[in-house]
Design a protein around this motif. Structure first.
Motif, PDB file in Angstrom:
ATOM      1  N   UNK A   1      -8.259  -2.330  -1.845  1.00 47.53           N
ATOM      2  CA  UNK A   1      -7.101  -3.212  -1.686  1.00 47.53           C
ATOM      3  C   UNK A   1      -6.186  -2.731  -0.566  1.00 47.53           C
ATOM      4  N   UNK A   2      -5.809  -3.675   0.283  1.00 46.96           N
ATOM      5  CA  UNK A   2      -4.861  -3.404   1.366  1.00 46.96           C
ATOM      6  C   UNK A   2      -3.980  -4.627   1.505  1.00 46.96           C
ATOM      7  N   UNK A   3      -2.727  -4.473   1.138  1.00 47.25           N
ATOM      8  CA  UNK A   3      -1.801  -5.600   1.164  1.00 47.25           C
ATOM      9  C   UNK A   3      -1.169  -5.859   2.506  1.00 47.25           C
ATOM     10  N   UNK A   4      -1.565  -5.126   3.516  1.00 46.81           N
ATOM     11  CA  UNK A   4      -0.967  -5.285   4.845  1.00 46.81           C
ATOM     12  C   UNK A   4      -1.861  -6.034   5.825  1.00 46.81           C
TER      13      UNK A   4
ATOM     14  N   UNK B   1       2.623   1.595  -9.079  1.00 43.85           N
ATOM     15  CA  UNK B   1       1.910   2.641  -8.340  1.00 43.85           C
ATOM     16  C   UNK B   1       0.990   2.088  -7.261  1.00 43.85           C
ATOM     17  N   UNK B   2       1.059   0.785  -7.000  1.00 40.41           N
ATOM     18  CA  UNK B   2       0.260   0.172  -5.947  1.00 40.41           C
ATOM     19  C   UNK B   2       1.203  -0.459  -4.937  1.00 40.41           C
ATOM     20  N   UNK B   3       1.006  -0.132  -3.678  1.00 38.07           N
ATOM     21  CA  UNK B   3       1.816  -0.723  -2.615  1.00 38.07           C
ATOM     22  C   UNK B   3       1.328  -2.141  -2.346  1.00 38.07           C
ATOM     23  N   UNK B   4       2.131  -3.177  -2.637  1.00 43.72           N
ATOM     24  CA  UNK B   4       1.661  -4.557  -2.454  1.00 43.72           C
ATOM     25  C   UNK B   4       1.509  -4.955  -1.002  1.00 43.72           C
TER      26      UNK B   4
ATOM     27  N   UNK C   1       2.625  -6.122   3.018  1.00 43.59           N
ATOM     28  CA  UNK C   1       3.420  -7.177   3.631  1.00 43.59           C
ATOM     29  C   UNK C   1       2.885  -8.575   3.329  1.00 43.59           C
ATOM     30  N   UNK C   2       1.600  -8.683   3.080  1.00 47.15           N
ATOM     31  CA  UNK C   2       1.022  -9.986   2.745  1.00 47.15           C
ATOM     32  C   UNK C   2       1.487 -10.380   1.344  1.00 47.15           C
ATOM     33  N   UNK C   3       1.694 -11.667   1.127  1.00 42.17           N
ATOM     34  CA  UNK C   3       2.152 -12.155  -0.169  1.00 42.17           C
ATOM     35  C   UNK C   3       1.291 -11.604  -1.299  1.00 42.17           C
ATOM     36  N   UNK C   4       1.932 -10.950  -2.257  1.00 45.46           N
ATOM     37  CA  UNK C   4       1.196 -10.434  -3.410  1.00 45.46           C
ATOM     38  C   UNK C   4       0.585 -11.580  -4.202  1.00 45.46           C
ATOM     39  N   UNK C   5       1.272 -12.708  -4.260  1.00 44.08           N
ATOM     40  CA  UNK C   5       0.730 -13.873  -4.944  1.00 44.08           C
ATOM     41  C   UNK C   5      -0.583 -14.329  -4.322  1.00 44.08           C
ATOM     42  N   UNK C   6      -0.644 -14.298  -2.992  1.00 48.10           N
ATOM     43  CA  UNK C   6      -1.873 -14.694  -2.315  1.00 48.10           C
ATOM     44  C   UNK C   6      -3.007 -13.735  -2.635  1.00 48.10           C
ATOM     45  N   UNK C   7      -2.715 -12.446  -2.628  1.00 49.82           N
ATOM     46  CA  UNK C   7      -3.753 -11.465  -2.937  1.00 49.82           C
ATOM     47  C   UNK C   7      -4.193 -11.541  -4.394  1.00 49.82           C
ATOM     48  N   UNK C   8      -3.246 -11.795  -5.303  1.00 53.65           N
ATOM     49  CA  UNK C   8      -3.626 -11.960  -6.701  1.00 53.65           C
ATOM     50  C   UNK C   8      -4.445 -13.235  -6.898  1.00 53.65           C
TER      51      UNK C   8
END
Length: 433
Positions: free
Chosen positions: A320-323, A234-237, A239-246
């Motif tokens: 959180x903003x994965x873009x 339910x969370x849009x990860x 374009x940025x690497x999800x691993x980097x954000x985690x």
């Protein structure tokens, strides 16, 4: 009379021969039946049927994020992954029980097989993340008392952990020989990963890699609900690497739970950090006012449960903003600190850029260059002197400098030699780091 006797004897011999053939046939038939029975007894099979395999443990490598939502599957730290490890490694085995009639031998063989399975199960049992961390920091060692607790994260493969990262680890232990380092990593928490770290262990340094447990780290924090929603897709990860954000969130969780020093793997440590407490470094300053304009999360030093860390975690979950690159990292800590500065209860220090960021990312190449002229040579000498006197470490800005050639006479080459690098394959006169 003689003819009758001969005739009788001939007839008797004929019947005896026929009876002998029948006897042989009967014996052969009985032998065949006995052989068939024995074969059926000897080649009996026992095939264990593995149950439906359980979900795989959590992994925060980017390549392990699946499908459109990059949904993660996790096993809480309180769960027992032993059965999972056993079933995942189980293979169909065929047991040939010789001497089927010997029941005692068959029972003994079965008991031995059960003992072997239990032994494998015990060996495969992985201790919870929290236990492993505390045992590592609290264990007694003649070489180190874990006076300093250090954390790093590594989200790539073991093959990617190269000279630059080893140089960073080496510089950490040169400045803190009694320190203890945990690298939170799925890939390095393995036999091949520990082999990479073995040269440090052989010298008596305390370093290990432990696969992180996000459920434990985020429990009872604002990130718990966010992470659960991420797992549900339910969370849009972005374009940025999800691993980097985690990784941005992971470092906050590690410091919040255990306290200590977090360092990126491209930080070259120059001085002992023992005098720093509850501190974060500024990346840039406003030349007009002299105040910081942006912070960075590549180096953070905080006590366990510090309220500023809680605010960082809260900001991550809420915004959180994965873009947007940096939105959940350097920009996040900058936003929060700008809001809480001056409030009571938040005791922390913002270090000047020279502490860890003596050159900005756009000028990191200047540290890899050799002298081009007399004027440039003087600049290099002055910059090196400034770094050695005012900096606790140097951020190499890995994204920008990866693959830069180390020129002879460059600042980086001087730092390499002065750090007494263990791994000198690329640090003789010129090379790459």
């Amino acid at each position: 009379m003689e003819n009758i006797t001969d005739s009788f004897l001939s007839e008797l011999l004929f019947h005896l021969q026929r009876s002998k053939k029948s006897l042989y046939a009967l014996i052969s038939l009985l032998s065949f039946c006995l052989l068939a029975y024995t074969s059926a007894s000897i080649f009996s099979t026992q095939v264990p049927i593995s149950p439906k395999p359980p979900p795989e443990p959590a992994s925060f490598l980017p390549e392990n994020v699946a499908a459109k939502s990059r949904k993660l599957i996790s096993v809480p730290s309180s769960s027992n992954p032993s059965a999972s490890l056993l079933h995942s490694s189980a293979k169909l085995k065929t047991h040939f029980f010789l001497l089927h009639k010997n029941r005692k031998l068959a029972v003994s063989t079965k008991r031995s097989a059960v003992k072997r399975r239990r032994r494998r199960l015990t060996l495969a049992r992985v201790k919870p993340f929290e236990v492993r961390v505390k045992e590592f920091f609290n264990s007694k060692s003649p070489h180190s008392s874990c006076k300093f607790r250090f954390f790093m994260t590594w989200i790539s493969s073991t093959e990617s952990f190269g000279d630059r990262e080893l140089f960073a680890v080496n510089s950490l232990f040169k400045a803190h020989p009694s320190g203890c380092l945990i690298i939170a990593s799925d890939s390095l928490d393995s036999r091949s990963g520990m082999q990479i770290l073995k040269p440090f262990l052989d010298r008596g340094f305390r370093v290990t890699a432990i696969s992180p447990d996000f459920n434990f780290l985020f429990s009872n924090t604002p990130a718990e609900a966010w992470y659960n929603q991420l797992m549900l897709g339910n969370v849009n990860p972005g374009e940025v690497s999800l691993g980097q954000n985690l990784s941005n969130l992971l470092r906050l969780g590690l410091l919040y739970r255990f306290g200590g020093v977090y360092l990126d793997t491209d930080i070259i440590v120059l001085k002992n950090l023992g005098g720093l407490r509850n501190a974060i470094g500024a990346q840039t300053i406003d030349l007009g006012s002299g105040n910081w304009s942006r912070l960075n999360n590549a180096v953070m030093i905080f006590d366990e449960g510090h309220p500023l860390l809680y605010k960082f975690i809260q900001e991550f979950a809420l915004t959180f903003d994965g873009n947007k690159w940096g939105h959940n990292g350097p920009y996040l800590v900058s936003r929060v600190v700008s809001r809480v500065s001056g409030r009571p209860g938040y005791n922390f220090t913002v270090l000047p850029p020279m502490a860890f960021y003596p050159v900005n990312w756009s000028k990191i190449g200047s540290l890899f260059e050799g002298p081009r002229s007399l004027k440039h040579s003087k600049w290099l000498v002055a910059k090196l002197k400034q770094i050695r006197s005012k900096s606790f470490g140097v951020h190499l800005w890995n994204k920008q400098s990866r693959g830069f050639e180390i020129k002879k006479g460059s600042i980086i080459q001087h730092l390499l030699f002065s750090s007494g690098v263990l791994y000198s394959s690329s640090t003789t006169e010129a090379g790459q780091l």
